[in-house]
Design an enzyme around this catalytic site. Structure first.
Site, PDB file in Angstrom:
ATOM      1  N   HIS A  79       0.834  -1.202   0.000  1.00  0.00           N
ATOM      2  CA  HIS A  79       0.000   0.000   0.000  1.00  0.00           C
ATOM      3  C   HIS A  79       0.870   1.254   0.000  1.00  0.00           C
ATOM      4  CE1 HIS A  79      -3.445   2.579   1.422  1.00  0.00           C
ATOM      5  NE2 HIS A  79      -2.409   3.305   1.821  1.00  0.00           N
TER       6      HIS A  79
ATOM      7  N   HIS B 232      -9.173   8.148   3.554  1.00  0.00           N
ATOM      8  CA  HIS B 232      -9.155   6.746   3.995  1.00  0.00           C
ATOM      9  C   HIS B 232     -10.564   6.216   4.225  1.00  0.00           C
ATOM     10  CE1 HIS B 232      -5.085   8.079   5.234  1.00  0.00           C
ATOM     11  NE2 HIS B 232      -4.734   6.842   4.973  1.00  0.00           N
TER      12      HIS B 232
HETATM   13 ZN   LIG Z   1      -2.233   5.357   2.157  1.00  0.00          ZN
END
Ligand SMILES: [Zn+2]
Length: 442
Positions: free
Chosen positions: A157, A261
């Site tokens: 990620h 997020h």
């Molecule tokens: Zn990230």
């Protein structure tokens, strides 16, 4: 990796030490995010090499904030016996391998850039991050979080943020930021499925990001679920997974860089559905489609106003270009299921015509005028030539010569904007359809 929301919940609901630690993490994260934004904007990069080879360098900060810290393991060195160092080394290698083997990509910048990581960053730091140049891993507090090198998808990620920086360079704010986060989860999930023994198909994978990061004290399976966003954790101290799984539950917030997020759950689920619908390994077709969309020059032109539906449209375009109508319909259907219906055909005609551009450097110089001919294929010609993109009333112009880009709003026969350059002087501009009345060409 961890949104501010979780640290905030921990600061409210945790014991004294957890609270202190959470507040410290919030302060560090803000700094790291600011540095990343600056790194993105100035396109800072480390020295690149042209030939494809793995070049890993893992450092330790020895529980300080020193970056990169002391070099402890370079490419080819034997294991260090420090699990954090070795997990970081292996995870950097696995991510490199996926990029190289599947996408033919030579490191993050596609030019052999070394992969740098620092472990033991700060004390009990509950996060991992990409700061624009390198990876940073905390040890976790041991109470709620294990060390952040433990999850290979977290490493994938973070490194994928480096790929994004070198491709579309999606700005880390609002929907473009959530797409940036989303692409990182896509790469992270693929790395995890790729290094699993045996390799996992889309149907076999659990699609949990950050499994193993929580200690047993936490009621949760990981940080995010791409399969079922919003269900990864529900805990007294950490709060509940805030991710929506559908556009109808899109979260409007100023926190977390505008929910980067949080709302990434929506495209995440679309990727999961596409991978399942296409079958086999996620990187075989879905991954290649997403990677091609991420590299599409149109996404780079949109980088700071890119919306989910723009990215959706590009994935549909590349599904068709790489494979065919069956794959196109699987991908379009995946987006549809999360409430996103992109216009597959380019909207044409609104601008296609001759227009007069009036522009002034600094908004104080006398306005200059020039005629531009806009074409349906997204180009414009005249004394100045370049590319245009128009969407939801927003008009973007980028010029073939020079770095200036104009962004503004288009209403009827007039478009206006503050000149939005990004490396040069600022100014003002206005665009009027040739022959339109009521506009003074100042
Ligand atoms: Zn990230």
């Amino acid at each position: 990796m961890i949104p501010p929301y979780v640290h905030e919940q921990m600061a409210v609901h945790g014991d004294e030490e957890t609270r202190r630690n959470a507040l410290a993490a919030l302060a560090v994260d803000t700094t790291v995010r600011a540095e990343r934004l600056i790194a993105d904007l100035t396109a800072r990069s480390v020295a690149a090499q042209a030939t494809a080879h793995r070049e890993r360098r893992v450092h330790t900060a020895d529980n300080t904030a020193e970056l990169p810290g002391t070099l402890v393991r370079s490419e080819g060195d034997p294991p260090s016996e420090d699990p954090a160092v070795d997990e970081a080394y292996d995870g950097l290698g696995s991510t490199f391998d996926l990029m190289q083997d599947v996408f033919g990509r030579n490191s993050l910048d596609d030019a052999g850039m070394p992969l740098l990581g620092t472990v033991h960053y700060q004390k009990k730091y509950n996060n991992a991050a990409w700061d624009g140049v390198q990876m940073i891993f905390g040890d976790g507090d041991g109470q709620y979080f294990n060390r952040f090198t433990a999850a290979v998808d977290v490493i994938g990620h973070e490194l994928a943020h480096g790929i994004t920086t070198h491709e579309s360079d999606l700005l880390y704010l609002y929907q473009s930021g959530a797409l940036n986060e989303h692409f990182s989860d896509v790469i992270g999930a693929m790395v995890k499925q790729y290094v699993a023994v045996p390799r996992q198909t889309a149907a076999d994978a659990d699609w949990i990001i950050g499994a193993g990061l929580f200690t047993s004290a936490v009621n949760g399976v990981g940080l995010r679920s791409m399969k079922a966003p919003g269900t990864a954790f529900d805990d007294d101290v950490l709060g509940k997974d805030p991710q929506p799984n559908h556009m109808s539950r899109f979260v409007h917030t100023l926190d977390d860089n505008g929910g980067v997020h949080i709302n990434s759950g929506i495209p995440n689920r679309a990727f999961y559905l596409a991978a399942i619908g296409l079958g086999g390994f996620s990187w075989d077709r879905a991954g290649r489609i997403w990677y091609a969309a991420m590299r599409d020059p149109e996404l780079r032109r949109l980088r700071w106003i890119a919306q989910f539906k723009d990215f959706a449209r590009l994935t549909i375009k590349h599904a068709t270009a790489l494979y065919g109508p069956a794959e196109q319909s699987v991908v379009a259907d995946a987006w549809q299921q999360v409430g996103i219906t992109p216009e597959v055909t380019r909207p044409v005609g609104a601008l296609a015509d001759a227009w007069m551009l009036h522009y002034s450097w600094g908004c104080t110089d006398p306005y200059a005028q020039t005629t531009l001919m806009f074409h349906d294929d997204g180009s414009f010609t005249g004394e100045l030539s370049g590319r245009w993109h128009q969407q939801d009333g927003t008009l973007l112009l980028s010029f073939d010569a020079g770095s200036a880009r104009y962004a503004g709003t288009l209403a009827g026969d007039v478009a206006t904007g503050v000149m939005s350059t990004f490396d040069g002087a600022d100014g003002c501009w206005r665009l009027t359809r040739k022959g339109a009345t009521g506009i003074v060409g100042n």
